[in-house]
Design a protein around this motif. Structure first.
Motif, PDB file in Angstrom:
ATOM      1  N   ASN A   1       0.802  -1.226   0.000  1.00  0.00           N
ATOM      2  CA  ASN A   1       0.000   0.000   0.000  1.00  0.00           C
ATOM      3  C   ASN A   1       0.838   1.282   0.000  1.00  0.00           C
ATOM      4  O   ASN A   1       0.279   2.376   0.055  1.00  0.00           O
ATOM      5  N   LEU A   2       2.144   1.138  -0.046  1.00  0.00           N
ATOM      6  CA  LEU A   2       3.020   2.306  -0.052  1.00  0.00           C
ATOM      7  C   LEU A   2       3.143   2.881  -1.462  1.00  0.00           C
ATOM      8  O   LEU A   2       3.110   2.148  -2.447  1.00  0.00           O
ATOM      9  N   THR A   3       3.288   4.190  -1.538  1.00  0.00           N
ATOM     10  CA  THR A   3       3.580   4.822  -2.835  1.00  0.00           C
ATOM     11  C   THR A   3       5.043   4.550  -3.164  1.00  0.00           C
ATOM     12  O   THR A   3       5.813   4.101  -2.310  1.00  0.00           O
ATOM     13  N   CYS A   4       5.443   4.854  -4.379  1.00  0.00           N
ATOM     14  CA  CYS A   4       6.839   4.642  -4.779  1.00  0.00           C
ATOM     15  C   CYS A   4       7.798   5.456  -3.907  1.00  0.00           C
ATOM     16  O   CYS A   4       8.855   4.950  -3.509  1.00  0.00           O
ATOM     17  N   SER A   5       7.437   6.680  -3.578  1.00  0.00           N
ATOM     18  CA  SER A   5       8.326   7.489  -2.742  1.00  0.00           C
ATOM     19  C   SER A   5       8.387   6.937  -1.311  1.00  0.00           C
ATOM     20  O   SER A   5       9.446   6.946  -0.680  1.00  0.00           O
ATOM     21  N   GLN A   6       7.273   6.439  -0.806  1.00  0.00           N
ATOM     22  CA  GLN A   6       7.274   5.815   0.515  1.00  0.00           C
ATOM     23  C   GLN A   6       8.085   4.521   0.503  1.00  0.00           C
ATOM     24  O   GLN A   6       8.810   4.222   1.455  1.00  0.00           O
ATOM     25  N   LEU A   7       7.943   3.781  -0.592  1.00  0.00           N
ATOM     26  CA  LEU A   7       8.697   2.537  -0.738  1.00  0.00           C
ATOM     27  C   LEU A   7      10.196   2.828  -0.787  1.00  0.00           C
ATOM     28  O   LEU A   7      10.997   2.124  -0.166  1.00  0.00           O
ATOM     29  N   ARG A   8      10.581   3.884  -1.490  1.00  0.00           N
ATOM     30  CA  ARG A   8      11.989   4.284  -1.564  1.00  0.00           C
ATOM     31  C   ARG A   8      12.507   4.659  -0.162  1.00  0.00           C
ATOM     32  O   ARG A   8      13.599   4.247   0.235  1.00  0.00           O
ATOM     33  N   ALA A   9      11.715   5.408   0.594  1.00  0.00           N
ATOM     34  CA  ALA A   9      12.119   5.791   1.953  1.00  0.00           C
ATOM     35  C   ALA A   9      12.267   4.561   2.845  1.00  0.00           C
ATOM     36  O   ALA A   9      13.206   4.464   3.645  1.00  0.00           O
ATOM     37  N   GLU A  10      11.346   3.630   2.698  1.00  0.00           N
ATOM     38  CA  GLU A  10      11.417   2.387   3.480  1.00  0.00           C
ATOM     39  C   GLU A  10      12.668   1.595   3.107  1.00  0.00           C
ATOM     40  O   GLU A  10      13.364   1.070   3.984  1.00  0.00           O
ATOM     41  N   ALA A  11      12.967   1.520   1.824  1.00  0.00           N
ATOM     42  CA  ALA A  11      14.165   0.810   1.359  1.00  0.00           C
ATOM     43  C   ALA A  11      15.427   1.455   1.923  1.00  0.00           C
ATOM     44  O   ALA A  11      16.363   0.757   2.327  1.00  0.00           O
ATOM     45  N   GLU A  12      15.448   2.776   1.977  1.00  0.00           N
ATOM     46  CA  GLU A  12      16.611   3.476   2.533  1.00  0.00           C
ATOM     47  C   GLU A  12      16.770   3.177   4.025  1.00  0.00           C
ATOM     48  O   GLU A  12      17.879   2.980   4.514  1.00  0.00           O
ATOM     49  N   GLY A  13      15.651   3.144   4.740  1.00  0.00           N
ATOM     50  CA  GLY A  13      15.697   2.819   6.166  1.00  0.00           C
ATOM     51  C   GLY A  13      16.168   1.396   6.412  1.00  0.00           C
ATOM     52  O   GLY A  13      17.002   1.146   7.289  1.00  0.00           O
ATOM     53  N   VAL A  14      15.648   0.459   5.625  1.00  0.00           N
ATOM     54  CA  VAL A  14      16.058  -0.944   5.759  1.00  0.00           C
ATOM     55  C   VAL A  14      17.537  -1.078   5.404  1.00  0.00           C
ATOM     56  O   VAL A  14      18.280  -1.808   6.057  1.00  0.00           O
ATOM     57  N   SER A  15      17.973  -0.348   4.396  1.00  0.00           N
ATOM     58  CA  SER A  15      19.376  -0.393   3.992  1.00  0.00           C
ATOM     59  C   SER A  15      20.287   0.091   5.113  1.00  0.00           C
ATOM     60  O   SER A  15      21.346  -0.496   5.370  1.00  0.00           O
ATOM     61  N   ALA A  16      19.898   1.144   5.794  1.00  0.00           N
ATOM     62  CA  ALA A  16      20.696   1.661   6.911  1.00  0.00           C
ATOM     63  C   ALA A  16      20.753   0.639   8.051  1.00  0.00           C
ATOM     64  O   ALA A  16      21.821   0.413   8.641  1.00  0.00           O
ATOM     65  N   ARG A  17      19.613   0.000   8.340  1.00  0.00           N
ATOM     66  CA  ARG A  17      19.600  -1.034   9.384  1.00  0.00           C
ATOM     67  C   ARG A  17      20.436  -2.231   8.966  1.00  0.00           C
ATOM     68  O   ARG A  17      21.090  -2.862   9.796  1.00  0.00           O
ATOM     69  N   ALA A  18      20.425  -2.537   7.657  1.00  0.00           N
ATOM     70  CA  ALA A  18      21.222  -3.660   7.148  1.00  0.00           C
ATOM     71  C   ALA A  18      22.708  -3.408   7.361  1.00  0.00           C
ATOM     72  O   ALA A  18      23.442  -4.310   7.776  1.00  0.00           O
ATOM     73  N   ALA A  19      23.149  -2.197   7.096  1.00  0.00           N
ATOM     74  CA  ALA A  19      24.565  -1.878   7.284  1.00  0.00           C
ATOM     75  C   ALA A  19      24.977  -2.090   8.739  1.00  0.00           C
ATOM     76  O   ALA A  19      26.035  -2.666   9.022  1.00  0.00           O
ATOM     77  N   ALA A  20      24.134  -1.658   9.671  1.00  0.00           N
ATOM     78  CA  ALA A  20      24.434  -1.837  11.093  1.00  0.00           C
ATOM     79  C   ALA A  20      24.430  -3.317  11.478  1.00  0.00           C
ATOM     80  O   ALA A  20      25.330  -3.790  12.184  1.00  0.00           O
ATOM     81  N   ALA A  21      23.444  -4.065  10.996  1.00  0.00           N
ATOM     82  CA  ALA A  21      23.342  -5.489  11.328  1.00  0.00           C
ATOM     83  C   ALA A  21      24.499  -6.283  10.731  1.00  0.00           C
ATOM     84  O   ALA A  21      25.050  -7.175  11.374  1.00  0.00           O
ATOM     85  N   TYR A  22      24.878  -5.946   9.487  1.00  0.00           N
ATOM     86  CA  TYR A  22      26.011  -6.613   8.856  1.00  0.00           C
ATOM     87  C   TYR A  22      27.281  -6.343   9.653  1.00  0.00           C
ATOM     88  O   TYR A  22      28.111  -7.231   9.852  1.00  0.00           O
ATOM     89  N   GLY A  23      27.438  -5.096  10.118  1.00  0.00           N
ATOM     90  CA  GLY A  23      28.618  -4.746  10.905  1.00  0.00           C
ATOM     91  C   GLY A  23      28.697  -5.539  12.193  1.00  0.00           C
ATOM     92  O   GLY A  23      29.768  -6.034  12.562  1.00  0.00           O
ATOM     93  N   LYS A  24      27.573  -5.679  12.884  1.00  0.00           N
ATOM     94  CA  LYS A  24      27.548  -6.462  14.125  1.00  0.00           C
ATOM     95  C   LYS A  24      27.906  -7.919  13.860  1.00  0.00           C
ATOM     96  O   LYS A  24      28.675  -8.524  14.593  1.00  0.00           O
ATOM     97  N   GLN A  25      27.320  -8.492  12.792  1.00  0.00           N
ATOM     98  CA  GLN A  25      27.575  -9.894  12.491  1.00  0.00           C
ATOM     99  C   GLN A  25      29.031 -10.108  12.090  1.00  0.00           C
ATOM    100  O   GLN A  25      29.648 -11.088  12.478  1.00  0.00           O
TER     101      GLN A  25
END
Length: 122
Positions: free
Chosen positions: A37-61
């Protein structure tokens, strides 16, 4: 010969307890309904947020993996009880798997909606 086999088995047991590299962790299933139900711009923002969390999680692992490798070396060479301090895969690995699953779901919705968001390989 038997000493070599025993050493190999012991080394294998120590390495089995090591944390998995983030690139080798399989994604968990995450439903696309969270993002449909997200618009493309909302989806892009969500992807950016997930990407930032991924970088942190990858670093911890990666840190867990490095610490486990060091502890394996100490355990094999100096003091075998050091192997008890190896972290292995736990909450950090589960976080990496969940984030990978989220990113796959976002990518799938991106394709369906033709949002043209470009994703970097994880």
């Amino acid at each position: 010969m038997n000493k070599t086999i025993v050493s190999g088995v012991i080394l294998g047991l120590f390495l089995a307890g090591c944390a998995t590299p983030p690139k080798d962790i399989a994604p968990s299933y995450v439903s696309t309904t969270l993002y449909e139900n997200l618009t493309c711009s909302q989806l892009r923002a969500e992807a950016e947020g997930v990407s930032a969390r991924a970088a942190a999680a990858y670093g911890k692992q990666d840190k867990n993996r490095s610490q486990d490798a060091a502890m394996t070396g100490v355990a094999l060479v100096l003091f075998w009880p050091a192997a008890l301090f190896m972290k292995g895969d736990g909450a950090d690995a589960a976080e990496v798997a969940r984030i990978k699953g989220e990113m796959q779901s976002i990518e799938q919705v991106n394709r369906i909606k033709k949002c043209d968001i470009v994703f970097a390989a994880m």
